[in-house]
Design an enzyme around this catalytic site. Sequence first.
Site: not given
Length: 316
Positions: A131, A273, A17, A228
Amino acid sequence: MSHSPLTLYLAAPRGFCAGVDRAVKIVEMAIEKWGAPVYVRHEIVHNKHVVDDLRGKGAVFVEELDECPDDRPVIFSAHGVPKSVPAEAARREMLYVDATCPLVSKVHIEAARHHENGLQMIMIGHEGHPETVGTMGQLPPGEVLLVETVEDVATVEVRDPERLAFVTQTTLSVDDTADIVDALKARFPAIVGPHKEDICYATTNRQEAVKAMAPKCEAMLVVGAPNSSNSRRLVEVGQRAGCAYAQLVQRPEDIDWRALGDLRSVGITAGASAPEVLIEAVIDAFRARFDVTVEVVETAVENVEFKVPRVLRVTA
């Protein structure tokens, strides 16, 4: 020897992305500008192939800032960091570049704005994910409460049910998050949410492509890393959309050919990713064993691009 026919459905969009693309570029440009080694706090993105490639170019990956020397540049990963990290880097007079994805930064700004307005935050996210740690670390302890499931919503203890707002991790399952948001609104009718979902466009697009592809496939492979979040969500979305066999693979060597058996149709996608080179390698592995026809299942076209920080665009 003739191979049996197989249709490979290839999801579009898939793979990198704009936020990941920008983060990888930041590391490469930093090495070019300042020479090796350049330190990176946490994996720049959750993909072993990408991390190993950057390590080969001169990046040193560490988990904490205290593992970095004062006199070398340090880069913060695309997942974002708690406020204490850049503050400490500034205190040590380190040269640092923040590769936080702009869509994650947007959530940080949102959280800070709600805090200024006196609202306590609820974050929908996965405990321990970098995150989530980064977003919760934007505000003082106790100002951001974490919920992971609809069940968590029932037990979360808030300061004042009339003064609440919520944000979400950007890489969650769109459907799961909708259920949790509904539960929050049912329990706390006054809760304030983002104007638009925090889940990033790339996460949403990749999940939509999987939903469109799943009914056509007997099996689905998601190219991505086990750590991920968005890749693991793609496996779940595929299973829910009717694909009985959906597996996460990091590289062609991980494919369980016996489990796949003599299938006629397999779907392939990749987390945000995972680089295209890994997807190509998986397709090549199928070509070696089957007479492959590739069909692209396209549900969206992405043309988002994020600029790298100015410090890297200005020549020395």
